[in-house]
Design an enzyme around this catalytic site. Structure first.
Site, PDB file in Angstrom:
ATOM      1  CE  LYS A   1     -12.563   9.683 -17.574  1.00  0.00           C
ATOM      2  NZ  LYS A   1     -12.306   9.410 -16.147  1.00  0.00           N
TER       3      LYS A   1
ATOM      4  NE  ARG B   1      -2.668   1.375   3.485  1.00  0.00           N
ATOM      5  CZ  ARG B   1      -2.428   0.650   4.576  1.00  0.00           C
ATOM      6  NH1 ARG B   1      -2.569  -0.667   4.529  1.00  0.00           N
ATOM      7  NH2 ARG B   1      -2.050   1.206   5.703  1.00  0.00           N
TER       8      ARG B   1
ATOM      9  CG  ASP C   1      -9.385  17.142 -13.088  1.00  0.00           C
ATOM     10  OD1 ASP C   1      -8.760  16.710 -14.081  1.00  0.00           O
ATOM     11  OD2 ASP C   1     -10.293  16.496 -12.531  1.00  0.00           O
TER      12      ASP C   1
END
Length: 541
Positions: free
Chosen positions: A357, A206, A332
């Site tokens: 994306k 993690r 963003d």
């Protein structure tokens, strides 16, 4: 080159020929150990004198027994396909480093110093050490950056984080996938050195992974960032960033046009911690100044271009205003990509991407990332380690793979989208087109200043109602009706149905979402095929 805040286990490696263990003694089979200090390779035996550095990579006792020639050629996915010998040292002038250099110089000119080195402290296991070439190890074990030989983003997208040295022992061109949930230490002393930052290592899946670090460094190189943190999704990156950088009872500013799930988080989750938000139009600089003057604003968080109307924010100007008041700026840049817009260079403190994306680019992976200064990214990383949301290393591999063609895809998508936006704007059955590359766009001049390309998404309003627009969408033959964007395949969606169907029409209109709005993400299909398909679909309404 920019580096990740996650410490790398290894420095850069020089690729070597495949070692041959066939001539070496049968370590792990009960045979007598070979003479200490000899390197066995297919090209002969090389003497090695001097002590080992504490930075070594140990393999389990049965490793050599299991590592047949065929296995070595086929196990690059765990980072041990090609094993080479080398010496680690935090001090290039140390005795062990000098001994390694002497050993290398003693090698015949036709031979390369590749081999396995036996650890005298081990009974049946083998210690493999790697000689670092061309880069020294820093105080905390992090490789020092070399000047990049690449001048263009397209080359960086292919080689950054890999060609200049990655922390995985392999001669494979592609970065191996390191599928592990934890990392081990040889002894407690090594663990204490790691905890006290005298030794670079991974600890738990993690907290970091070698494959993921490569993806992070590749993104950092494109953004010109000191550090990048990659997570399990774009929303994961957004929410962890907001939680980490806006204190309880704090204030943030955002814009009206944005991804709906981000708005929901800001409007419904953050208020539970006493966090308030001022929502402004992307171009309303006056409203931003008022919010900064009237509140103690921690963060201005916005998209540029925005979703779905592709509005643009003057990143340089708003960054100057926010910094004067001590507020951070996060952009963003998912719609822009690092190729079309450099938000950090324009003054933003952080840039965020849904790597799902354009960065991934193949509609096959979920990921999100933030890039910026080491200090700010580390603040977000600390909370990320608590909340989880770690990216699977297989997903990191897909991001790395996708980014190698990023510049080619974006170039094609920019060109197709601009050409189709012009055609759509002139079509009698289209009422309005939203695309920053059109002179009709409200931020056209701004987009020209701060972007080198306008992206592959075009939003437009069909001349008709909900049913007419449905007929147009259903008549298209090439694009998939789906959410998301930025992949090789074209995608179309009707926001009133895809993203806002749970709201009544009156509520949708508050966000500008009309029933006839279409968002079209252009893939890399041939322009003429897409043009013919859209025109025939328009003829059906």
């Amino acid at each position: 080159m920019a580096v990740s805040t996650c410490p790398r286990v290894f420095p850069s490696f020089e690729c070597r020929s495949e070692p041959d263990f066939s001539g070496a003694p049968n370590i792990g089979r009960g045979d007598k150990k070979p003479t200490h200090g000899r390197l066995y390779s297919a090209r002969g035996t090389v003497s090695f004198h001097g002590g080992l550095s504490s930075l070594i990579f140990r393999f389990p006792p049965n490793f050599v027994r299991q590592l047949s020639t065929k296995a070595r050629r086929n196990c690059s996915n765990i980072g041990v396909a090609q094993i080479v010998a080398a010496s680690w040292s935090n001090n290039p002038a140390s005795p062990s480093a000098a001994a390694a250099a002497a050993a290398a110089s003693a090698t015949p000119a036709s031979a390369e110093p590749i081999a396995s080195l036996v650890d005298p402290a081990a009974e049946d296991d083998m210690t493999l050490v790697e000689k670092e070439v061309g880069r020294s190890v820093g105080v905390e074990g992090l490789p020092k950056s070399k000047p990049s030989v690449f001048s263009y983003d397209g080359s960086l997208a292919i080689h950054a984080g890999e060609r200049s040295g990655r922390g995985i022992v392999t001669d494979a061109i592609t970065t191996p996938v390191v599928n592990t949930s934890a990392y081990f230490f040889d002894n407690t002393a090594q663990l204490i050195d790691f905890k006290e930052k005298r030794r670079a290592s991974f600890e738990y899946g993690r907290y970091g992974n070698p494959t993921t670090v490569v993806a992070e460094e590749k993104i950092s190189a494109l953004e010109g960032a000191e550090s990048t943190l990659i997570m399990a999704s774009g929303m994961c990156a957004s929410t962890v960033l907001l939680l980490a950088l806006v204190p309880a009872g704090g204030h943030l500013v955002t814009t009206t046009d944005c991804y709906r799930k981000t708005r929901i988080f800001i409007e419904t989750i953050l208020p539970r911690m006493g966090i308030k938000a001022t929502v402004i139009d992307p171009a309303d600089v006056g409203a931003l100044e008022s919010a900064l003057n009237e509140n103690t604003v921690s963060l201005f968080f916005t998209e540029s271009p925005t979703n779905p109307f592709l509005r643009c924010v003057d990143i340089k100007h708003v960054s100057e205003l926010c910094h004067q008041k001590g507020a951070l700026v996060c952009i963003d840049g998912t719609f822009a990509t690092p190729l079309n817009q450099k938000a950090l260079a324009l003054g933003a403190d952080l840039v965020l991407h849904s790597a799902t994306k354009y960065l991934g680019g193949h509609n096959d992976v979920l990921a999100g990332c933030i890039s910026g200064s080491m200090k700010l990214v580390s603040e977000v990383r600390n909370l990320h380690h608590i909340l989880g949301g770690a990216l699977n290393p297989n997903a990191a591999y897909l991001i790395i793979r996708g980014m190698k063609t990023l510049h080619l895809r974006v170039q094609q998508q920019n060109s197709t989208a601009l050409g189709m936006a012009e055609i759509l704007e002139a079509h009698p059955k289209v009422k309005r087109v939203y695309y920053p590359g059109l002179q009709s766009h409200p931020e056209y001049d701004l987009a020209k200043r701060q972007m080198t390309g306008f992206g592959g998404v075009v939003s437009f309003e069909v001349d008709g109602d909900l049913q007419t627009t449905i007929k147009f969408v259903d008549s298209l033959r090439i694009p998939y009706i789906a959410p998301s964007f930025g992949g090789c395949e074209s995608i179309v969606d009707q926001p009133a149905i895809m993203s806002y169907w749970d709201l009544p029409q009156s509520e949708r209109l508050k966000y500008g979402i009309k029933d006839n709005l279409v968002r079209f993400s252009f893939g890399v299909e041939h322009f003429e095929d897409l043009k013919a398909d859209i025109l025939q679909a328009l003829e059906t309404i």
